[in-house]
Design a protein around this motif. Structure first.
Motif, PDB file in Angstrom:
ATOM      1  N   UNK A 104      65.595  10.255 -12.662  1.00 12.05           N
ATOM      2  CA  UNK A 104      66.284  11.346 -11.993  1.00 12.05           C
ATOM      3  C   UNK A 104      66.383  11.124 -10.491  1.00 12.05           C
ATOM      4  N   UNK A 114      73.296   3.454  -9.661  1.00 13.02           N
ATOM      5  CA  UNK A 114      72.126   3.998 -10.354  1.00 13.02           C
ATOM      6  C   UNK A 114      72.546   5.015 -11.404  1.00 13.02           C
ATOM      7  N   UNK A 115      71.661   5.310 -12.330  1.00 13.15           N
ATOM      8  CA  UNK A 115      71.992   6.363 -13.308  1.00 13.15           C
ATOM      9  C   UNK A 115      72.270   7.678 -12.608  1.00 13.15           C
ATOM     10  N   UNK A 116      72.887   8.566 -13.335  1.00 13.15           N
ATOM     11  CA  UNK A 116      73.434   9.759 -12.714  1.00 13.15           C
ATOM     12  C   UNK A 116      72.393  10.662 -12.094  1.00 13.15           C
ATOM     13  N   UNK A 117      71.137  10.482 -12.452  1.00 13.27           N
ATOM     14  CA  UNK A 117      70.101  11.440 -12.055  1.00 13.27           C
ATOM     15  C   UNK A 117      70.269  12.077 -10.693  1.00 13.27           C
ATOM     16  N   UNK A 118      70.451  13.352 -10.667  1.00 12.08           N
ATOM     17  CA  UNK A 118      70.567  14.052  -9.403  1.00 12.08           C
ATOM     18  C   UNK A 118      71.960  13.979  -8.824  1.00 12.08           C
ATOM     19  N   UNK A 119      72.723  13.003  -9.206  1.00 10.15           N
ATOM     20  CA  UNK A 119      74.074  12.853  -8.641  1.00 10.15           C
ATOM     21  C   UNK A 119      75.071  13.335  -9.666  1.00 10.15           C
ATOM     22  N   UNK A 135      75.899  13.856  -4.585  1.00 10.88           N
ATOM     23  CA  UNK A 135      74.677  13.687  -3.817  1.00 10.88           C
ATOM     24  C   UNK A 135      74.169  12.302  -4.065  1.00 10.88           C
ATOM     25  N   UNK A 136      73.778  11.662  -3.013  1.00 10.91           N
ATOM     26  CA  UNK A 136      73.332  10.278  -3.161  1.00 10.91           C
ATOM     27  C   UNK A 136      71.906  10.280  -3.667  1.00 10.91           C
ATOM     28  N   UNK A 137      71.495   9.164  -4.252  1.00  6.18           N
ATOM     29  CA  UNK A 137      70.142   9.105  -4.823  1.00  6.18           C
ATOM     30  C   UNK A 137      69.068   9.380  -3.775  1.00  6.18           C
TER      31      UNK A 137
END
Lengths: 150, 732
Positions: A104, A114-119, A135-137
């Motif tokens: 995440x 990166x995986x979508x986590x949070x973005x 939103x960026x990681x």
């Protein structure tokens, strides 16, 4: 030369670039900054943080949401000379929490896909302000920088 | 009326006459008999009353026999009627969508009837999909895979009451029938092989002492399942399973979100952001975590990654890759942990459908019988794709070759089919139909696939775009490799010689291998009845106010919400951004905000390399429109557009040809009017009473905030060309 034609109920106007160069005389109503119905940015009119801002992505709502809110609030209201210097504890506990969910909250740079986590990005860039946000990681430093910038 | 009266007038005297005759005859015969009796008796005083007695006996025998015959006939007729009635009820139940009502009728009938042996065979014939009634069913359904949630007792309580009254009123035999009827439907639920055992148990339960059952029936719904379980030896194993399955369902959720789509997820996020430590439970019928739908008909088809179908990852506008799932599984907590976790979280319960909502008690019931109480509830059930009636009625072979596109599994299945068949026909010319047609059209040469799109309108997006733009769009879609059939009304679809044959109203015949029906969405409002919620008759969906509230603790968002838009009036919107905006708003209001729908949502569509537009507000082609377009220059040729955007490799050869001819024209001294109109870039205003209520940004991007502002103002502008200037359409 611009010209115009009518097809039934539909009117079609073709305009050249020159014709559109003069500034528009269309009147727009002035926006009320205190309109209670309007969506606000990151900071609400009364100075509070708008946790529901799309710009924050899933930061305030995820598993580490509470830690994020504590850390960010502390920073926001910090009156120290070096803003946020009294919030180190909060940021540390937030970091600890985020490390438990690498999927995440990826710790890599922006450049990695990166995986979508949070973005959560809407497929069209222009909708970023409207739909789920960009939103960026590593939004943590970004978020702390935003209030400083504004 | 007069005829009746005339007839009656004529017949009346006859009737009277005949009736008086009858009476007279009767009297006479009675008197005769009476006299005869006397006479006989008088005459035969010496010999005794034998003869007169004989006549009397004959009379009594005759009358008695008649009475008996009548009685037998009446009994036969009544019971025969009951049989026919039962069969009719079974038929009704077999019909889809008759649901709980029919099921209730069946149980009442079954409970009331005395024709027990007749019931069993008719019920066993009922198909597995029959909506089943009591909670005894629950035990069996637990063992079934998630993909077949049976419609649970949406009316368990009334039925129990019916059963209770029946059992109280009737004799002990019907009570065991009730038990039998309860177990009978249960036999249907699992695979056919199991039906033997429950029948055996049924026989046994008959002989069991009925008082046990009566006592158990009197209390409310849940004990019924226990008593049923107790009295049946065969399903003994099942109750254990059922309790195990229930245990992953939390009993209480402060925030309950029904439906696991875009609106629901947006609400969950909003609630979590505003209410610290909130515990949110999402209950979804699907087996997937919340995901976004637009890429299923766009980006995922254009992906270079061959594994895209599996991973469901795609590249966004800005080049960044992401998954269609809003969040990876680690974002969510497990439903069992929901109550315990310190800071709360979002839990998703997949594969469960909410079938009943009790607004008074603030609780819902799931398809597996579990109950969840809530404090605030959001209904975000979305909808199901509509199907054409002709396909629905066309039989199994046609249905097997038809796709109703909405979910991930539909995408995966269609993607696979596109690689296997030779011809696919898409019925429907709206957003989904056109996007799928373009997506498949792009693959058509590589796969050797024929792509046909047919619709009743005159052009693609005929109900959204004004005619000139719709025609232009249709040409573009054709260039993507799609064979478009306009003015097409499907009359009949049949399966012949391993192909589907589509017959149109005007007689045209189209042969194809597979059909995709993209003819609209039916909002899911099944909870309206049990929850006592209003359903809108104009737009469909649950009727809610401007704050998206249906009743005190119930909000509705997304496709299923027919809400009041302060600026544009009551409407129901089926777009992705609206789901996000309304879901977020509902979440805010569930946490105490009381804000009306104000931030206007937008939508977008991409049809190939030349057509991409964003739109906002009411975009209905029946409204008068004013379109302002940048006059085509050499720069705005389709080729230039494709070169700029770097897309559309496949159609380049065709666009090059077009570009060459256009270039030739513009090098000559510019004529006052161009021969061929190219609607390359522009903005279209949709007007209602001279106020702009909708805007389409045609191939111009990043201008949505201006469009939103114009609609929010709701002003009557004298010259829309001046308004168009605000958009700077000549620039990128």
């Amino acid at each position: 030369m611009s010209y115009c034609k009518q097809e039934g109920k539909d009117r079609i106007i073709f305009v050249t670039k020159e014709d559109h160069e003069a500034p528009s005389n269309a009147e727009l109503i002035e926006d009320d900054p205190n309109d209670p119905y309007e969506d606000h940015g990151l900071i609400l009119p009364n100075g509070d943080i708008n946790w529901n801002c799309p710009c924050l992505g899933g930061m305030a709502s995820g598993p580490c949401g509470q830690q994020f809110k504590d850390a960010f609030s502390c920073f926001h209201y910090s009156k120290e000379e070096v803003k946020g210097s009294d919030c180190v504890e909060n940021f540390r506990s937030m970091q600890e929490c985020m490390q438990k969910y690498p999927e995440l909250y990826p710790q890599e740079d922006d450049n990695d896909s990166a995986p979508s986590g949070g973005a959560d990005n809407a497929p069209t860039a222009s909708t970023s302000t409207d739909s789920l946000p960009t939103s960026s990681p590593d939004s943590t430093p970004a978020a702390t920088e935003n209030p400083a910038a504004s | 009326m007069f005829k009746c009266k005339a007839v009656w007038n004529k017949l009346a005297p006859l009737v009277r006459a005949s009736s008086t005759l009858c009476l007279q005859n009767a009297r006479k015969s009675v008197l005769r008999h009476g006299r005869r009796l006397e006479m006989v008796q008088k005459a035969q005083m010496s010999s005794g009353p034998a003869g007169g007695g004989g006549e009397n006996t004959l009379y009594y025998v005759l009358v008695g026999a008649t009475c008996l015959g009548t009685g037998v006939y009446a009994y036969r007729t009544v019971s025969g009627d009951k049989e026919r009635y039962n069969e009719r009820m079974i038929d009704l139940v077999n019909r889809p969508k008759q649901g709980p009502r029919a099921a209730e009728a069946v149980t009442e009938v079954v409970a009331g009837s005395k024709e027990e042996p007749v019931e069993e065979p008719t019920l066993t014939e009922a198909p597995v999909e029959e909506p089943l009634v009591t909670e005894a069913v629950v035990e069996f359904t637990e063992s079934k895979p998630v993909t077949e949630p049976l419609v649970e007792a949406s009316i368990p309580e009334p039925i129990v009451e019916t059963l209770v009254t029946e059992s109280v009123v009737e004799a002990s035999v019907p009570e065991s029938i009730i038990e039998v009827s309860v177990t009978e439907p249960v036999a249907e639920a699992p695979a056919v092989t199991q039906s033997e055992e429950p029948l055996a148990s049924v026989v046994e339960s008959e002989t069991k002492p009925t008082p046990v059952i009566i006592a158990a029936h009197v209390p409310e719904a849940s004990p019924v399942s226990e008593s049923a379980a107790v009295s049946e030896p065969a399903p003994a194993a099942e109750p254990v399973e059922s309790t195990a399955a229930h245990s992953d369902v939390p009993e209480h959720a402060p925030y309950l979100l029904i439906g696991g789509g875009t609106a629901s997820f947006a609400a969950a996020r909003s609630i979590r952001a505003r209410d610290p430590g909130a515990r949110v439970l999402i209950v979804t019928e699907e087996s997937e975590l919340p995901y976004m739908r637009p890429p299923l008909s766009k980006e995922l088809w254009f992906s270079d990654d061959p594994k895209a179908t599996e991973t469901l990852r795609f590249k966004q506008w800005n080049g960044k890759e992401r998954s269609i799932y809003f969040q990876p599984p680690s974002f969510y907590i497990s439903p069992t942990d929901l109550a315990k976790v310190e800071n709360g979280g979002v839990a998703v319960l997949t594969g469960r459908k909410v079938v009943h909502m009790d607004v008074r008690e603030n609780k819902v019931k799931l398809s597996d019988g579990a109950e969840i109480s809530y404090e605030k509830c959001l209904i975000a059930t979305g909808g199901v794709p509509r199907n054409l009636q002709v396909i629905d009625r066309a039989g199994e072979e046609v249905m097997k070759r038809t796709t109703l596109f909405r979910k991930i599994e539909d995408f995966r299945s269609l993607e696979k089919i596109s690689r296997e068949v030779k011809s696919i026909t898409i019925i429907g010319g709206g957003f989904l139909g056109s996007e799928l047609a373009c997506a498949l059209g792009r693959r058509s040469t590589d796969l050797g696939l024929e792509v046909i799109q047919m619709f009743p309108e005159k052009g693609n997006m005929g109900k959204v775009l004004p005619e000139y733009l719709s025609n232009w769009t249709t040409e573009k879609v054709r260039k993507e490799g799609v064979n478009i059939i306009m003015d097409a009304v499907v009359k009949n679809v049949s399966y012949k010689n391993d192909k589907l044959e589509i017959k149109l109203k005007d007689g045209r015949l189209i042969e194809t291998d597979h059909v995709v029906a993209a003819v609209g969405l039916e909002p899911s409002v099944e909870l309206a009845k049990s929850a006592g919620l209003e359903v809108d008759s104009d737009f469909g969906g649950y009727r809610v106010n401007a704050e998206l509230q249906a009743r005190s603790n119930i909000w509705v968002a997304g496709d299923a919400a027919c809400f009041y838009d302060i600026k544009l009036g009551r409407r129901r919107v089926e777009h992705h951004d609206h789901a996000v905006v309304s879901g977020r708003l509902a979440g805010e209001n569930m946490t105490g905000a009381s804000k009306p729908y104000w931030h206007q949502s937008m939508f977008w569509s991409d049809l190939g390399p030349d057509v991409g537009y964003e739109a906002i507000g009411i975009v209905d082609s029946s409204l008068p429109t004013v379109g302002v377009f940048a006059k085509a220059t050499a720069k705005d040729t389709p080729k230039a557009a494709t070169e700029q955007s770097g897309t559309g490799i496949r159609s380049e050869s065709e666009t090059e040809a077009v570009a060459v001819t256009l270039k030739a024209e513009t090098t000559a001294p510019p004529p006052p009017v161009q021969q061929k109109e190219d609607y390359g870039k522009g903005v279209v205003f949709y007007l209602r009473d001279n106020v702009v209520v909708g805007i389409v940004l045609w191939n111009v991007f990043n201008r949505m905030p201006i469009a939103r502002k114009i609609i929010k103002d709701g002003e009557q502008h004298a010259d829309l060309n001046e308004v168009a200037k605000l958009f700077n359409i000549h620039e990128d």
